[in-house]
Write an enzyme that holds these catalytic residues in place. Sequence first.
Site, PDB file in Angstrom:
ATOM      1  N   LYS A   1      43.424 -46.858 -84.231  1.00 27.42           N
ATOM      2  CA  LYS A   1      42.874 -46.566 -82.914  1.00 27.42           C
ATOM      3  C   LYS A   1      43.185 -47.726 -81.969  1.00 27.42           C
ATOM      4  O   LYS A   1      43.476 -48.809 -82.480  1.00 27.42           O
ATOM      5  CB  LYS A   1      41.380 -46.294 -82.991  1.00 27.42           C
ATOM      6  CG  LYS A   1      40.532 -47.542 -83.271  1.00 27.42           C
ATOM      7  CD  LYS A   1      39.080 -47.283 -83.057  1.00 27.42           C
ATOM      8  CE  LYS A   1      38.643 -47.580 -81.649  1.00 27.42           C
ATOM      9  NZ  LYS A   1      38.128 -48.927 -81.400  1.00 27.42           N
TER      10      LYS A   1
ATOM     11  N   ASP B   1      40.204 -43.357 -88.300  1.00 23.16           N
ATOM     12  CA  ASP B   1      38.985 -43.792 -87.624  1.00 23.16           C
ATOM     13  C   ASP B   1      38.132 -44.410 -88.727  1.00 23.16           C
ATOM     14  O   ASP B   1      37.642 -43.698 -89.602  1.00 23.16           O
ATOM     15  CB  ASP B   1      38.267 -42.583 -87.008  1.00 23.16           C
ATOM     16  CG  ASP B   1      37.016 -43.017 -86.261  1.00 23.16           C
ATOM     17  OD1 ASP B   1      36.330 -43.940 -86.723  1.00 23.16           O
ATOM     18  OD2 ASP B   1      36.732 -42.432 -85.208  1.00 23.16           O
ATOM     19  N   HIS B   2      37.963 -45.723 -88.687  1.00 22.95           N
ATOM     20  CA  HIS B   2      37.371 -46.372 -89.867  1.00 22.95           C
ATOM     21  C   HIS B   2      35.915 -45.954 -90.094  1.00 22.95           C
ATOM     22  O   HIS B   2      35.388 -46.155 -91.179  1.00 22.95           O
ATOM     23  CB  HIS B   2      37.516 -47.897 -89.792  1.00 22.95           C
ATOM     24  CG  HIS B   2      36.509 -48.577 -88.910  1.00 22.95           C
ATOM     25  ND1 HIS B   2      36.669 -48.699 -87.554  1.00 22.95           N
ATOM     26  CD2 HIS B   2      35.309 -49.146 -89.195  1.00 22.95           C
ATOM     27  CE1 HIS B   2      35.626 -49.325 -87.048  1.00 22.95           C
ATOM     28  NE2 HIS B   2      34.782 -49.605 -88.013  1.00 22.95           N
TER      29      HIS B   2
ATOM     30  N   LYS C   1      33.196 -44.895 -94.033  1.00 19.91           N
ATOM     31  CA  LYS C   1      31.856 -45.332 -94.429  1.00 19.91           C
ATOM     32  C   LYS C   1      31.191 -44.246 -95.286  1.00 19.91           C
ATOM     33  O   LYS C   1      31.179 -43.075 -94.911  1.00 19.91           O
ATOM     34  CB  LYS C   1      30.982 -45.594 -93.183  1.00 19.91           C
ATOM     35  CG  LYS C   1      31.516 -46.715 -92.288  1.00 19.91           C
ATOM     36  CD  LYS C   1      30.594 -46.935 -91.108  1.00 19.91           C
ATOM     37  CE  LYS C   1      31.229 -47.804 -90.032  1.00 19.91           C
ATOM     38  NZ  LYS C   1      31.467 -49.188 -90.386  1.00 19.91           N
TER      39      LYS C   1
ATOM     40  N   HIS D   1      34.590 -43.130 -82.762  1.00 21.20           N
ATOM     41  CA  HIS D   1      33.524 -43.288 -83.764  1.00 21.20           C
ATOM     42  C   HIS D   1      32.310 -42.388 -83.480  1.00 21.20           C
ATOM     43  O   HIS D   1      31.829 -41.680 -84.360  1.00 21.20           O
ATOM     44  CB  HIS D   1      33.049 -44.738 -83.804  1.00 21.20           C
ATOM     45  CG  HIS D   1      34.153 -45.731 -84.022  1.00 21.20           C
ATOM     46  ND1 HIS D   1      35.263 -45.444 -84.780  1.00 21.20           N
ATOM     47  CD2 HIS D   1      34.328 -46.996 -83.583  1.00 21.20           C
ATOM     48  CE1 HIS D   1      36.056 -46.503 -84.795  1.00 21.20           C
ATOM     49  NE2 HIS D   1      35.523 -47.452 -84.075  1.00 21.20           N
TER      50      HIS D   1
ATOM     51  N   LYS E   1      27.567 -53.773 -76.891  1.00 22.63           N
ATOM     52  CA  LYS E   1      27.664 -55.104 -77.498  1.00 22.63           C
ATOM     53  C   LYS E   1      26.443 -55.904 -77.062  1.00 22.63           C
ATOM     54  O   LYS E   1      25.891 -55.663 -75.980  1.00 22.63           O
ATOM     55  CB  LYS E   1      28.904 -55.827 -76.976  1.00 22.63           C
ATOM     56  CG  LYS E   1      30.210 -55.106 -77.240  1.00 22.63           C
ATOM     57  CD  LYS E   1      30.789 -55.480 -78.565  1.00 22.63           C
ATOM     58  CE  LYS E   1      32.156 -54.865 -78.775  1.00 22.63           C
ATOM     59  NZ  LYS E   1      32.491 -54.734 -80.196  1.00 22.63           N
TER      60      LYS E   1
HETATM   61  C1  BG6 Z   1      35.940 -50.968 -83.598  1.00 20.93           C
HETATM   62  C2  BG6 Z   1      35.740 -51.428 -82.188  1.00 20.93           C
HETATM   63  O1  BG6 Z   1      36.707 -49.808 -83.628  1.00 20.93           O
HETATM   64  O2  BG6 Z   1      34.681 -50.713 -84.182  1.00 20.93           O
HETATM   65  C3  BG6 Z   1      34.883 -52.680 -82.165  1.00 20.93           C
HETATM   66  O3  BG6 Z   1      36.990 -51.705 -81.590  1.00 20.93           O
HETATM   67  C4  BG6 Z   1      33.580 -52.440 -82.890  1.00 20.93           C
HETATM   68  O4  BG6 Z   1      34.645 -53.120 -80.841  1.00 20.93           O
HETATM   69  C5  BG6 Z   1      33.849 -51.853 -84.260  1.00 20.93           C
HETATM   70  O5  BG6 Z   1      32.918 -53.684 -83.021  1.00 20.93           O
HETATM   71  C6  BG6 Z   1      32.558 -51.416 -84.908  1.00 20.93           C
HETATM   72  O6  BG6 Z   1      32.809 -51.097 -86.236  1.00 20.93           O
HETATM   73  P1  BG6 Z   1      31.709 -51.324 -87.342  1.00 20.93           P
HETATM   74  O7  BG6 Z   1      32.315 -50.763 -88.587  1.00 20.93           O
HETATM   75  O8  BG6 Z   1      31.452 -52.800 -87.405  1.00 20.93           O
HETATM   76  O9  BG6 Z   1      30.524 -50.577 -86.852  1.00 20.93           O
END
Ligand code: BG6
Length: 512
Positions: free
Chosen positions: A167, A196-197, A201, A259, A359
């Site tokens: 992404k 999409d990581h 999860k 996400h 944030k």
């Molecule tokens: C990323 C964003 O895709 O996801 C970041 O670019 C964000 O800004 C992060 O901090 C959040 O991922 P996680 O897994 O820490 O919730």
Amino acid sequence: MSDAPSTPTKSEPIRKADPCVMVIFGASGDLTKRKLLPALLNLASSKLLPEQFAIIGFANNDFTDDSFREYLGREVKQFASCDVPPELWDWFIKRIYYMKGDFGDASHFKTLKDQIARVEKEHGVNGNRLYYLAVAPRFFGEVVKQLGAAGLAEESNGHWARVVIEKPFGRDLDSAKALNKDIKLVLDEKQIYRIDHYLGKETVQNIIIFRFGNGIFEPIWNRRYIDHVQITAGETVGVEQRGGYYDTAGALRDMVPNHLFQLVSLTAMEPPISFHADAVRDEQAKALHAIQIPTPEEVLKTAVRGQYGRGEVDGQTVPAYKEEPNVAPDSTTETFAALKLRIDNWRWADVPFYLRTGKRLGSRATEIAIQFKRAPFQLFRDTSVEELQANRLVLHIQPEEGLSLRFGAKIPGPIMKTGPVEMKFNYEDYFGRHPSTGYERLIYDGMIGDATLFQRADMVEAGWSVITPVLDVWKALPPRSFPNYPAGSWGPKESDDLMARDGRHWRNTNIQ
Ligand code: BG6
């Protein structure tokens, strides 16, 4: 709750990944050392990688195979969650190669082709290739074009070639469509794995199991019983060292169409007819397509943006966003976004979905809160009970991983009083800890050809269709009062007002 089962039932994949060469473009970057290689090492430790496997790192830094291996030796083990005995490391590191190259230089892709052929021969790999684009988004289209021109994207003689794309996929609807169009000149949709990581999860994957693998939730999962849904992804970190990227993106682009929309679609979708990739993604896509696209007037009423000023997080004073490294001192980029969405279908009409992310918020918490309708009060009219709280089910995604259900109970005593109680399930208590980088399952799925947890073109475009009108309005009307929330708070006042106008409020208290 009853006692934890002594042998947790957990179905791990037992099939080894297919033999392949994995080429990581952008291999000298953070993602490779922090996530991808530790995840591959964890997969190797779980014996899920085949013997016939090798990795080529491609980037424009001056590494040789040896110096790249040395660099990884210093960096990678600290991020892997498995034990790394010397035999495992030897097995792993001798499968890693490096090639210096430019993403836009056709001659370097010809050299890459030769390099792949050499590595395939050395490790007995039969021609399967997994290309991972851990590069800046402006190179996505270019790398795919070069792969095509060099004949590296062809699938022949039963061998596969798949491309994993990180992404952000596009900056808005038009750029996402253009990128889809460009890469489809070279690749078939089934070769494209848009990652999409969040889908890596466990708690996100569990939403499907929770909803459709239990008899008691699905019958009440609709507008008849649910009042509204709140999805929060709060972070305490600021922009860290990513100011350069973040200042051009902002909270909305960074988190919402990807996400948060994954969480929306998994919460809102109809039951798929199987776990086949397209069966699941069809239902997710339908849910996303049912989200009403806001008009500019609606954007003004249903979307809120914010930017953090100085404040205190975890007892530490932290700088304002505009004081962060690589952020313009007069930046108008939002670090907080809240939205009210309407999903206009038979299941969800009139059930708003409220989303917020930011944030430097009050705590790190990602969760989906399902707020049910209140019980009728009639029965309690003549008692000392003043109000009945609505039932609420919270799916805790991270850092807490589990579920909690709030319901009312009688407070013991001679006078009729009720109070809310909470029933909780915590993953760790039942299944133990399974630390991972979150990328293991996704990389493994890329190697076995299971695209269920990857975004299809139509899903990406559906997400951008909803978000682009918001981006357009925000661009046309620059914010006048940034910063508008102190670091360590839960965002700007307008976010609370968004809920208050509907007679609702954010679920802040338990997660602050
Ligand atoms: C990323 C964003 O895709 O996801 C970041 O670019 C964000 O800004 C992060 O901090 C959040 O991922 P996680 O897994 O820490 O919730």
